[in-house]
Design an enzyme around this catalytic site. Sequence first.
Site, PDB file in Angstrom:
ATOM      1  N   TRP A 325       1.062  -1.088  -0.246  1.00  9.63           N
ATOM      2  CA  TRP A 325      -0.119   0.077   0.357  1.00  9.63           C
ATOM      3  C   TRP A 325       0.962   1.342   0.350  1.00  9.63           C
ATOM      4  O   TRP A 325      -0.047   2.449  -0.122  1.00  9.63           O
ATOM      5  CB  TRP A 325      -1.087   0.012   1.584  1.00  9.63           C
ATOM      6  CG  TRP A 325      -0.711  -0.017   2.901  1.00  9.63           C
ATOM      7  CD1 TRP A 325       0.946  -0.320   3.004  1.00  9.63           C
ATOM      8  CD2 TRP A 325      -0.084   1.026   3.532  1.00  9.63           C
ATOM      9  NE1 TRP A 325       1.083   0.310   4.481  1.00  9.63           N
ATOM     10  CE2 TRP A 325       0.610   0.824   4.710  1.00  9.63           C
ATOM     11  CE3 TRP A 325      -1.532   2.018   3.520  1.00  9.63           C
ATOM     12  CZ2 TRP A 325      -0.258   1.898   5.981  1.00  9.63           C
ATOM     13  CZ3 TRP A 325      -1.557   2.693   4.598  1.00  9.63           C
ATOM     14  CH2 TRP A 325      -0.661   2.970   5.946  1.00  9.63           C
ATOM     15  N   ASP A 326       2.316   1.208   0.698  1.00 10.65           N
ATOM     16  CA  ASP A 326       3.250   2.123   0.169  1.00 10.65           C
ATOM     17  C   ASP A 326       3.410   3.058  -0.876  1.00 10.65           C
ATOM     18  O   ASP A 326       3.049   4.519  -0.881  1.00 10.65           O
ATOM     19  CB  ASP A 326       4.524   1.922   0.143  1.00 10.65           C
ATOM     20  CG  ASP A 326       4.875   0.776   1.267  1.00 10.65           C
ATOM     21  OD1 ASP A 326       4.081   0.520   2.375  1.00 10.65           O
ATOM     22  OD2 ASP A 326       5.923   0.263   1.921  1.00 10.65           O
ATOM     23  N   GLU A 467       0.292  -2.839  12.472  1.00  8.83           N
ATOM     24  CA  GLU A 467       0.700  -4.003  12.262  1.00  8.83           C
ATOM     25  C   GLU A 467       0.565  -4.917  14.282  1.00  8.83           C
ATOM     26  O   GLU A 467       1.261  -6.089  13.704  1.00  8.83           O
ATOM     27  CB  GLU A 467       1.695  -4.440  11.740  1.00  8.83           C
ATOM     28  CG  GLU A 467       1.247  -4.092  10.624  1.00  8.83           C
ATOM     29  CD  GLU A 467       2.951  -4.485   9.199  1.00  8.83           C
ATOM     30  OE1 GLU A 467       3.737  -4.058   9.287  1.00  8.83           O
ATOM     31  OE2 GLU A 467       2.194  -4.840   8.380  1.00  8.83           O
ATOM     32  N   LYS A 580       2.394   1.205  16.301  1.00  9.97           N
ATOM     33  CA  LYS A 580       4.056   0.772  15.547  1.00  9.97           C
ATOM     34  C   LYS A 580       3.955   1.500  14.488  1.00  9.97           C
ATOM     35  O   LYS A 580       4.890   2.700  14.344  1.00  9.97           O
ATOM     36  CB  LYS A 580       3.940  -0.233  14.424  1.00  9.97           C
ATOM     37  CG  LYS A 580       4.876  -0.811  13.754  1.00  9.97           C
ATOM     38  CD  LYS A 580       4.432  -1.328  12.753  1.00  9.97           C
ATOM     39  CE  LYS A 580       6.244  -2.320  11.325  1.00  9.97           C
ATOM     40  NZ  LYS A 580       5.787  -3.407  10.755  1.00  9.97           N
ATOM     41  N   GLN A 581       2.984   2.598  14.062  1.00 12.43           N
ATOM     42  CA  GLN A 581       3.405   3.706  13.088  1.00 12.43           C
ATOM     43  C   GLN A 581       1.472   4.273  13.345  1.00 12.43           C
ATOM     44  O   GLN A 581       0.567   3.883  13.570  1.00 12.43           O
ATOM     45  CB  GLN A 581       3.584   2.957  11.789  1.00 12.43           C
ATOM     46  CG  GLN A 581       2.708   1.655  11.193  1.00 12.43           C
ATOM     47  CD  GLN A 581       2.624   0.749  10.131  1.00 12.43           C
ATOM     48  OE1 GLN A 581       2.883  -0.398  10.568  1.00 12.43           O
ATOM     49  NE2 GLN A 581       2.152   1.078   8.181  1.00 12.43           N
TER      50      GLN A 581
HETATM   51  O1  IFM Z   1       3.326  -1.807   4.066  1.00 11.81           O
HETATM   52  C1  IFM Z   1       4.360  -1.330   5.292  1.00 11.81           C
HETATM   53  C2  IFM Z   1       3.537  -1.301   5.999  1.00 11.81           C
HETATM   54  O2  IFM Z   1       3.194  -0.869   6.677  1.00 11.81           O
HETATM   55  C3  IFM Z   1       5.086  -1.418   7.719  1.00 11.81           C
HETATM   56  N1  IFM Z   1       5.940  -2.748   7.125  1.00 11.81           N
HETATM   57  C4  IFM Z   1       6.403  -2.479   6.159  1.00 11.81           C
HETATM   58  C5  IFM Z   1       5.818  -2.510   5.129  1.00 11.81           C
HETATM   59  C6  IFM Z   1       6.166  -2.022   3.321  1.00 11.81           C
HETATM   60  O3  IFM Z   1       7.189  -0.896   4.111  1.00 11.81           O
END
Ligand code: IFM
Length: 727
Positions: A325-326, A467, A580-581
């Site tokens: 999805w990046d 995640e 995580k993010q």
């Molecule tokens: O798509 C990302 C995910 O959101 C977090 N882990 C790494 C992936 C690839 O960059």
Amino acid sequence: MSWLISEEGRQLEKTIDFGNKFLIGNGYFGYRGTMEEYDKSELPACNLSGIYDQQGASWREPINAPNGLYTQLFVDGDPYDLRTKEVCAHQQQIDMHQALHQRRTVFSGKSGEVRVVSERFASGTDKHLLLMSYSFCLENTTNIRLVTGIDGDVWDINGPHLFEYSHYSEGQTLGLSAISGEMKHTITVADTLTTDFEGTQRIFETEKGIFRQIEFVAQAGQTYHFTKSIAIYTSQDVAEPLKYAVKASHSANQKGYQALKKEHQQEWAQRWSMADVEIEGDDEAQLALRYSIYQLMIIAPRNSQATSIPARGLSGQTYKGAVFWDTEMFMLPFFLHTEPETAKNLIDYRIKTLDGARAKAAEYGFRGAFYAWESQENGQDACSDYNVTDVFTQRPMRTYFRDKQIHISAAVAYGIWETFQMTGELALLMNGGAEVILECARFYNSYAYYRPEKERFELIDVIGPDEYHERVYNNAYTNKMAAYTINIAEKVLEQLEDSPTYKAALIEKLAYEQEIEQLRNMKKALYVPQPDDQTGLIEQFDGYFKLEDTTVDTVRSRLIDPKEYWGGAYGVAADTQILKQADVVLLLTLFKEEYAKEVKRKNWQYYEPRTEHGSSLSPCIYALLACDIGDPEWAYPYFMKTASVDLTGESKQFAGTIYIGGTHPAANGGAWMAAVLGFAGLKISEGRVSVNPKLPKHWQKMRFKVQLKEEIYHVEVTKEGGKVWKQ
Ligand code: IFM
């Protein structure tokens, strides 16, 4: 100065980092920033875009082509190799403006000083060409043996992929072809050499390579020079890759290094004239932002139809060279605003891989399109059910990224809709875009679960962007994006009103009539977590606020092994509020018009201290929302962290025992977003380009261009305001 990325000294401990940092590329291949004399132990790679292969039961990954730059200089029988020889000076740099890699080394050895200067570029005008110029000069008259050729013994993470090598030589041209194990792709590299010196020549072959050896006595103080014109073709491009590679290498050689370099420089000057973002008042930020843009431009799939960009760009095989999805959520905005043709290519990739997404939905018992979490050439999901290896037991851990990160389909639909809005091209919808969006909406319809007691649809058992918390219910971001996808599907159907024949045929083809009705109901009743009346906070998922409320440092202090994975069933973050993010903050950033400033501020302040930023996708989102709420000073460190991730090399290198290093194109795109959409406050709405600048204190001015439909707009902003004018 602000166009050069440079490192001095051998710094051998950073060889892998520098391979990423000094990457060159042209969207067809990426060539890592390693030295010409390196063999596979130092991870050189000519990483090919969109061509994959699997070795045995290990992970499928993109193929690295044989290394056409391989060159080793022997002085009096002694290899002059950066790894083993003393140096008086060594410098490696990227000139970003010209997309050139340059090296200067002064070796010191028993035969005195030896100076080596090399330059290379991945042609910006012919994607099959890699060019190198190399010269050397000795302090004393000495015997030289130069070995240069094509090294097919390449670095792989899950290889080997290349077999059945065949060798070719004719005149000054060498060729090496190999066939990949799983897919039987032929990969061919041809190299034509031109030297300004003569010597005793011999061509020799190894099982996996072909080389030319030239021996002569080099005179003290004289500079000797040669060029290599390397062409790369695969059977995915043409039926006879050897024929094409040899021809391309010959004609490149005939044209000459300088002429090709000139074309390449002109092309890059043109690109920069559109893509550059100038910052006055902050050289460090300027350099980092340009570098981020450079990274995006070297991996852009410009001349290839329907290919996309892997999460680690073309820096190697990490993350299986797969598309996440990046691309849509983090990289696409840069291309949409500066290179819409490339953006359309990225979208075409999703259209091309729709059947893969349908197959995945069916595999899990759903309807519609469930896109691959880690997508390869046909949309097959490379994501393994066991994507992390436990550091203690060395056993693969069951992870649910593939099964539960359902927000991927919304990202695809979002990307297509954004592209349609920016380009206004209905053809994009009629050539497959509409079908993808409708199928993504159908997927959410089939995934949603109706709770009669609550009279609402819910999305249960999912993973959101964070995640570390697997299999949660009603992740706010996911539910909002699913609702948005349904919205887009409705808008797409409206757009097709003027093309009734096409619309009717599409609805019939997809048997969509009934779905439309259901989507209407779902739209009304899909649960999207809202800000709490008292606190203004949006709960990341059901029950999140009941988890242990602690700090990132406390959770970190619980690690027994630094490489331990924080998520999964037993991860240190899993039962805590540490994420995580960016997750809720990403939701608020994307839908900023819908939420009050106070809500955005409160959520930023709540979630930021609980965010580990363990993904390079995270800080840019905090920067964007901080700008939106009028706090550029909060935003600045997150922007800098994002923009410099590939300069400092400070990113996670391991998930469990799995190597995840490489370049970070999502962060590169995030840096552009934070600068242009955040600090400059660029907004495009209803065909109007406007700005609402929130520059950090020490920035005086920003200047950049954006493209909207056929028009180019110049934008200039200061702290006081901004100007936008058409070219
Ligand atoms: O798509 C990302 C995910 O959101 C977090 N882990 C790494 C992936 C690839 O960059």
